[in-house]
Design a protein around this motif. Sequence first.
Motif, PDB file in Angstrom:
ATOM      1  N   THR A 167      14.050  16.235  45.410  1.00 46.39           N
ATOM      2  CA  THR A 167      14.706  16.265  46.711  1.00 46.39           C
ATOM      3  C   THR A 167      14.048  17.294  47.623  1.00 46.39           C
ATOM      4  O   THR A 167      13.626  18.363  47.180  1.00 46.39           O
ATOM      5  CB  THR A 167      16.199  16.605  46.568  1.00 46.39           C
ATOM      6  OG1 THR A 167      16.344  17.834  45.844  1.00 46.39           O
ATOM      7  CG2 THR A 167      16.940  15.500  45.812  1.00 46.39           C
ATOM      8  N   TYR A 168      13.961  16.950  48.911  1.00 48.97           N
ATOM      9  CA  TYR A 168      13.432  17.906  49.885  1.00 48.97           C
ATOM     10  C   TYR A 168      14.388  17.995  51.072  1.00 48.97           C
ATOM     11  O   TYR A 168      14.910  17.003  51.555  1.00 48.97           O
ATOM     12  CB  TYR A 168      12.020  17.527  50.344  1.00 48.97           C
ATOM     13  CG  TYR A 168      11.893  16.240  51.116  1.00 48.97           C
ATOM     14  CD1 TYR A 168      11.925  16.227  52.516  1.00 48.97           C
ATOM     15  CD2 TYR A 168      11.715  15.026  50.469  1.00 48.97           C
ATOM     16  CE1 TYR A 168      11.791  15.054  53.236  1.00 48.97           C
ATOM     17  CE2 TYR A 168      11.573  13.842  51.171  1.00 48.97           C
ATOM     18  CZ  TYR A 168      11.617  13.863  52.556  1.00 48.97           C
ATOM     19  OH  TYR A 168      11.488  12.693  53.261  1.00 48.97           O
ATOM     20  N   GLY A 210       7.941  15.955  54.405  1.00 53.69           N
ATOM     21  CA  GLY A 210       8.320  15.423  53.107  1.00 53.69           C
ATOM     22  C   GLY A 210       7.944  13.958  52.957  1.00 53.69           C
ATOM     23  O   GLY A 210       7.404  13.535  51.931  1.00 53.69           O
ATOM     24  N   SER A 257      15.601  19.127  54.986  1.00 58.48           N
ATOM     25  CA  SER A 257      15.072  19.203  56.349  1.00 58.48           C
ATOM     26  C   SER A 257      16.196  19.664  57.264  1.00 58.48           C
ATOM     27  O   SER A 257      17.344  19.792  56.837  1.00 58.48           O
ATOM     28  CB  SER A 257      14.548  17.841  56.822  1.00 58.48           C
ATOM     29  OG  SER A 257      15.607  17.031  57.300  1.00 58.48           O
ATOM     30  N   HIS A 287      15.059  12.529  50.666  1.00 57.71           N
ATOM     31  CA  HIS A 287      15.297  13.384  51.821  1.00 57.71           C
ATOM     32  C   HIS A 287      16.766  13.808  51.879  1.00 57.71           C
ATOM     33  O   HIS A 287      17.665  12.976  51.774  1.00 57.71           O
ATOM     34  CB  HIS A 287      14.922  12.626  53.105  1.00 57.71           C
ATOM     35  CG  HIS A 287      15.233  13.353  54.365  1.00 57.71           C
ATOM     36  ND1 HIS A 287      15.761  12.727  55.481  1.00 57.71           N
ATOM     37  CD2 HIS A 287      15.091  14.665  54.708  1.00 57.71           C
ATOM     38  CE1 HIS A 287      15.919  13.615  56.441  1.00 57.71           C
ATOM     39  NE2 HIS A 287      15.526  14.787  55.999  1.00 57.71           N
ATOM     40  N   ASP A 307      15.762  20.675  45.807  1.00 53.08           N
ATOM     41  CA  ASP A 307      14.575  21.187  45.102  1.00 53.08           C
ATOM     42  C   ASP A 307      13.651  22.022  45.973  1.00 53.08           C
ATOM     43  O   ASP A 307      13.258  23.126  45.586  1.00 53.08           O
ATOM     44  CB  ASP A 307      13.788  20.019  44.499  1.00 53.08           C
ATOM     45  CG  ASP A 307      14.519  19.361  43.346  1.00 53.08           C
ATOM     46  OD1 ASP A 307      15.138  20.072  42.541  1.00 53.08           O
ATOM     47  OD2 ASP A 307      14.479  18.113  43.253  1.00 53.08           O
ATOM     48  N   ILE A 308      13.243  21.492  47.131  1.00 48.08           N
ATOM     49  CA  ILE A 308      12.281  22.205  47.970  1.00 48.08           C
ATOM     50  C   ILE A 308      12.685  22.118  49.442  1.00 48.08           C
ATOM     51  O   ILE A 308      13.469  21.256  49.834  1.00 48.08           O
ATOM     52  CB  ILE A 308      10.839  21.661  47.803  1.00 48.08           C
ATOM     53  CG1 ILE A 308      10.751  20.197  48.257  1.00 48.08           C
ATOM     54  CG2 ILE A 308      10.352  21.836  46.370  1.00 48.08           C
ATOM     55  CD1 ILE A 308       9.319  19.662  48.350  1.00 48.08           C
ATOM     56  N   PHE A 309      12.105  23.012  50.236  1.00 49.79           N
ATOM     57  CA  PHE A 309      12.345  23.037  51.681  1.00 49.79           C
ATOM     58  C   PHE A 309      11.090  23.581  52.332  1.00 49.79           C
ATOM     59  O   PHE A 309      10.738  24.747  52.148  1.00 49.79           O
ATOM     60  CB  PHE A 309      13.559  23.914  51.995  1.00 49.79           C
ATOM     61  CG  PHE A 309      13.906  24.036  53.455  1.00 49.79           C
ATOM     62  CD1 PHE A 309      13.672  23.004  54.350  1.00 49.79           C
ATOM     63  CD2 PHE A 309      14.507  25.196  53.940  1.00 49.79           C
ATOM     64  CE1 PHE A 309      14.015  23.117  55.693  1.00 49.79           C
ATOM     65  CE2 PHE A 309      14.859  25.317  55.270  1.00 49.79           C
ATOM     66  CZ  PHE A 309      14.613  24.277  56.156  1.00 49.79           C
ATOM     67  N   ALA A 315      11.415  26.808  47.136  1.00 47.05           N
ATOM     68  CA  ALA A 315      11.973  25.974  46.068  1.00 47.05           C
ATOM     69  C   ALA A 315      13.107  26.721  45.378  1.00 47.05           C
ATOM     70  O   ALA A 315      13.185  27.957  45.435  1.00 47.05           O
ATOM     71  CB  ALA A 315      10.894  25.628  45.050  1.00 47.05           C
ATOM     72  N   MET A 318       6.524  26.431  51.573  1.00 45.74           N
ATOM     73  CA  MET A 318       7.369  25.568  50.766  1.00 45.74           C
ATOM     74  C   MET A 318       8.227  26.471  49.890  1.00 45.74           C
ATOM     75  O   MET A 318       7.717  27.150  48.981  1.00 45.74           O
ATOM     76  CB  MET A 318       6.543  24.634  49.886  1.00 45.74           C
ATOM     77  CG  MET A 318       7.423  23.765  48.975  1.00 45.74           C
ATOM     78  SD  MET A 318       6.459  22.824  47.793  1.00 45.74           S
ATOM     79  CE  MET A 318       5.719  21.604  48.882  1.00 45.74           C
ATOM     80  N   TYR A 355      10.191  18.750  59.366  1.00 42.21           N
ATOM     81  CA  TYR A 355      10.305  18.989  57.933  1.00 42.21           C
ATOM     82  C   TYR A 355      10.652  17.691  57.194  1.00 42.21           C
ATOM     83  O   TYR A 355      10.287  17.523  56.031  1.00 42.21           O
ATOM     84  CB  TYR A 355      11.313  20.117  57.691  1.00 42.21           C
ATOM     85  CG  TYR A 355      11.126  21.180  58.757  1.00 42.21           C
ATOM     86  CD1 TYR A 355       9.898  21.834  58.878  1.00 42.21           C
ATOM     87  CD2 TYR A 355      12.105  21.447  59.705  1.00 42.21           C
ATOM     88  CE1 TYR A 355       9.663  22.748  59.894  1.00 42.21           C
ATOM     89  CE2 TYR A 355      11.884  22.360  60.725  1.00 42.21           C
ATOM     90  CZ  TYR A 355      10.663  23.005  60.819  1.00 42.21           C
ATOM     91  OH  TYR A 355      10.429  23.894  61.822  1.00 42.21           O
TER      92      TYR A 355
END
Length: 336
Positions: free
Chosen positions: A164-165, A178, A167, A191, A210-212, A137, A135, A174
């Motif tokens: 937010t994530y 999430g 993909s 998403h 925010d993250i991936f 960020a 993960m 991914y």
Amino acid sequence: MNWLLKARPVSTFLSASVFAGALLAGGSALAQSFPSKPVSLVVPYPAGGVSDVIARSLNNTLAKHLGQPVLVENLGGAGGGIAAQKVLNAPADGYMIFQGSPNELVLSPLTNAAIKYKAEDFRLVQMITINPLVMLARKDLPASNGDELMAYARKTAAEGKPMTYASVGPGSLYHLLGAHMSQLTGVPMTHVPYKGGAPATQDLLAGQVDIFMTPYSKSQVAMVEEGKLKAPAVLSAERQEMFSKVPTLNESKALKGFVFETWAGFFVRKNTPEPVVQALHKALSEVASDPAVRAALEAQAMIVPRPLGLSALDKLYADNTARYRAIARDMHLQPQ
């Protein structure tokens, strides 16, 4: 039944024998002549991502084993669906190989209504890597482990600004990760789909997302070490060598049991002639056993499994298809 056999003219048996012999001879000739021109290795994401790194680490070695150039073609979009469809639209002759995973071939059709193919339209010819997931960020995200991450996600959701994530497209693994995380914790998240890992990482670097959750290569490790990105957690059961100080999500209370990895392999259309499949399987198995290729991929934090036989690959692909379909069904994911 015996009287039918006795009454059948001898010429029928001769014709059948000749026909069978012709098929065997034709298959043998096909195997010997393949390939007689360059082969395309279709990567379903833009240049610069992990999939592209895999392809360019081995295409020249594969070319040596096939005796023809192997051209890498990057074609992102629709969670890998555009590239996969291109392979299906091409002749089933082995000259167009799809480098992908259940992400593009199993999950994308389940969640993207525009994708009309199904996993069974492809055949797995060989695996090449098992890819641990991390993960990533944005560098200023106030979380250094799974519990802190979920505390932040709850706070922002309560403020009307869900975390937010990223993909690599709707229906991708991914995206599923999430959505699964949001469902398990009851915390709303937003998403943000991209055409591939490279553009998603660029927006992560810019603080736009925010993250991936993604497979990683040495370049992502360097970004974390340089402070350009954070890595709150890895998704493997145990800590990763290249992220030895990064906890697993499994160590957290909020996301214990959240363990996933992915893999990459080479696929052709399911009705590709068996002699061609066998020729590709032989060449790809030799590539997967090549010390230089293995070293290059392992240096990028990837695991290179031993080559499998075609029957084992058929079972592996069928088992993975069933597993991911079950997860999507349990999450009530619907094509959109």
